[in-house]
Design an enzyme around this catalytic site. Structure first.
Site, mmCIF file in Angstrom:
data_model
loop_
_atom_site.group_PDB
_atom_site.id
_atom_site.type_symbol
_atom_site.label_atom_id
_atom_site.label_comp_id
_atom_site.label_asym_id
_atom_site.label_seq_id
_atom_site.Cartn_x
_atom_site.Cartn_y
_atom_site.Cartn_z
ATOM 1 N N THR A 178 43.882 29.655 54.542
ATOM 2 C CA THR A 178 43.089 30.806 54.120
ATOM 3 C C THR A 178 41.646 30.314 53.904
ATOM 4 O OG1 THR A 178 43.149 30.631 51.710
ATOM 5 C CG2 THR A 178 45.136 31.469 52.769
ATOM 6 N N TYR B 255 39.895 30.454 51.071
ATOM 7 C CA TYR B 255 39.829 29.701 49.815
ATOM 8 C C TYR B 255 40.504 28.341 49.944
ATOM 9 C CZ TYR B 255 37.644 33.165 46.806
ATOM 10 O OH TYR B 255 36.736 34.003 46.216
ATOM 11 N N LYS C 181 41.954 34.068 31.059
ATOM 12 C CA LYS C 181 42.073 34.469 29.645
ATOM 13 C C LYS C 181 43.442 35.084 29.385
ATOM 14 C CE LYS C 181 37.228 35.195 28.683
ATOM 15 N NZ LYS C 181 36.161 36.157 28.817
ATOM 16 N N ASP D 48 43.436 35.798 42.151
ATOM 17 C CA ASP D 48 42.548 35.562 41.007
ATOM 18 C C ASP D 48 43.377 35.056 39.824
ATOM 19 O OD1 ASP D 48 40.360 36.539 42.479
ATOM 20 O OD2 ASP D 48 40.916 38.601 42.000
ATOM 21 N N ASP E 83 45.122 27.083 44.148
ATOM 22 C CA ASP E 83 44.510 25.834 43.673
ATOM 23 C C ASP E 83 44.615 25.762 42.153
ATOM 24 O OD1 ASP E 83 42.673 28.145 43.710
ATOM 25 O OD2 ASP E 83 41.428 26.785 42.541
HETATM 26 C C1 LIG Z 1 40.324 34.758 45.360
HETATM 27 S S1 LIG Z 1 40.416 35.901 46.638
HETATM 28 C C2 LIG Z 1 41.529 35.132 47.814
HETATM 29 C C3 LIG Z 1 41.335 35.644 49.204
HETATM 30 C C4 LIG Z 1 42.262 35.068 50.282
HETATM 31 N N1 LIG Z 1 43.658 35.374 50.017
HETATM 32 C C5 LIG Z 1 42.090 33.581 50.443
HETATM 33 O O1 LIG Z 1 43.008 32.825 50.081
HETATM 34 O O2 LIG Z 1 41.057 33.162 50.967
HETATM 35 C C6 LIG Z 1 41.427 37.158 45.915
HETATM 36 C C7 LIG Z 1 41.339 38.478 46.643
HETATM 37 O O3 LIG Z 1 42.247 39.387 46.042
HETATM 38 C C8 LIG Z 1 41.651 40.676 45.992
HETATM 39 N N2 LIG Z 1 42.289 41.407 44.885
HETATM 40 C C9 LIG Z 1 42.404 41.013 43.604
HETATM 41 N N3 LIG Z 1 43.036 41.938 42.863
HETATM 42 C C10 LIG Z 1 43.345 42.957 43.711
HETATM 43 C C11 LIG Z 1 43.990 44.214 43.555
HETATM 44 N N4 LIG Z 1 44.454 44.619 42.367
HETATM 45 N N5 LIG Z 1 44.126 44.998 44.639
HETATM 46 C C12 LIG Z 1 43.651 44.608 45.852
HETATM 47 N N6 LIG Z 1 43.016 43.434 46.060
HETATM 48 C C13 LIG Z 1 42.862 42.613 45.016
HETATM 49 C C14 LIG Z 1 40.182 40.398 45.746
HETATM 50 O O4 LIG Z 1 39.359 41.480 46.157
HETATM 51 C C15 LIG Z 1 39.975 39.131 46.578
HETATM 52 O O5 LIG Z 1 39.553 39.457 47.890
#
Ligand SMILES: C[S@@+](CC[C@H](N)C(=O)[O-])C[C@H]1O[C@@H](n2cnc3c(N)ncnc32)[C@H](O)[C@@H]1O
Length: 243
Positions: A205, A207, A135, A131, A167
């Site tokens: 992946t 995404y 911000k 993520d 990305d």
């Molecule tokens: C944008 S998705 C990307 C998923 C995958 N890696 C992909 O590339 O398709 C980010 C993932 O990170 C997980 N995530 C974000 N912060 C996290 C945290 N502090 N602990 C565990 N999981 C987390 C979210 O639940 C989400 O499934």
């Protein structure tokens, strides 16, 4: 990531004792014991629906993989994906003997990752499409913030590396600055990983498939952490200089 229909999910993942780890802290320093061997351990932090970690575990049977996410539903989706990738047909098969011996799915918040792994217990950390937290006030939540990277340094071993794909240009810039400020070496930096098309050996992946399909550039880099990997990297650079 949108999540729906939570009913029965916890019960479902609780049943999958061979694949799903709900009490990760209990395994700190004991992951090799859990896998039953001393193969290197690679973890994807924030695995989402688990396509990458499933395919990697199938492709590299001599590496132990751990997919980490903090949502029950994503752990369940990843367990389904893993069973499909490894062609496990029934729930009974999945619940009994380790049918995917080199894969665990771990429900855990990465903020406390150092409580789940002992010093030097991992060999590689994958950060795939983390993520971006655009911000400025949320910068500390980015998984490449020095506060997180210090934890990865602690749990990675002498061959340790961080592999990042995203990305998001802003997250990538932030990450490169974060690694550089910490005095870490980066290599194989790419601003457009799939410029020549997707290499057939490259494990995508969820995404990545989506964003690359929309024509977006995928950024990637590797961060050298462990002393062994740093020494061999420097040796390669010196060799290339003298050629
Ligand atoms: C944008 S998705 C990307 C998923 C995958 N890696 C992909 O590339 O398709 C980010 C993932 O990170 C997980 N995530 C974000 N912060 C996290 C945290 N502090 N602990 C565990 N999981 C987390 C979210 O639940 C989400 O499934």
């Amino acid at each position: 990531m949108r999540l729906r229909g939570r009913k029965g999910i916890r019960e479902d993942i609780e049943r999958q004792k061979e694949l799903v780890v709900l009490n990760a802290k209990d395994y700190q320093g004991k992951w090799a014991e859990l896998f039953g061997n001393n193969n290197p351990i690679h973890a994807e932090l924030g695995m989402g629906k688990g396509r990458f970690i499933s395919e990697m575990s199938k492709k590299y049977p001599n590496i132990n993989f751990i997919g980490v996410d903090m949502y029950d539903e994503l752990i369940r989706k990843a367990s389904e994906k893993a069973k499909n990738a490894h062609e496990i047909k029934t729930d009974e098969e999945a619940e009994s003997a380790p049918s995917i011996p080199n894969l665990k799915l771990m429900l855990f918040n990465i903020e406390h990752i150092e409580e789940a792994f002992a010093e030097g217990e991992l060999e590689r950390v994958y950060l795939n499409f983390s993520d971006p937290w655009p911000k400025k006030k949320h910068a500390r939540r980015r998984l490449t913030h020095p506060g997180f990277v210090e934890k990865y340094q602690q749990i990675l071993n002498a061959n340790g590396e961080i592999h990042l794909k995203t990305d998001s240009q802003s997250l990538f810039e932030f990450s490169l600055n974060s690694f550089a400020d910490m005095g870490l070496r980066m290599r194989n930096i790419s601003l457009n990983l799939h410029v020549d098309g997707i290499h057939p050996d490259h494990v995508m992946t969820e995404y990545e498939t989506k964003f690359a399909g929309q024509g977006m550039n995928i950024h990637r880099c590797e961060v050298v952490i462990g002393e062994n990997v740093l020494a061999s990297h420097l040796e390669q650079l010196n060799k290339a200089k003298s050629e």
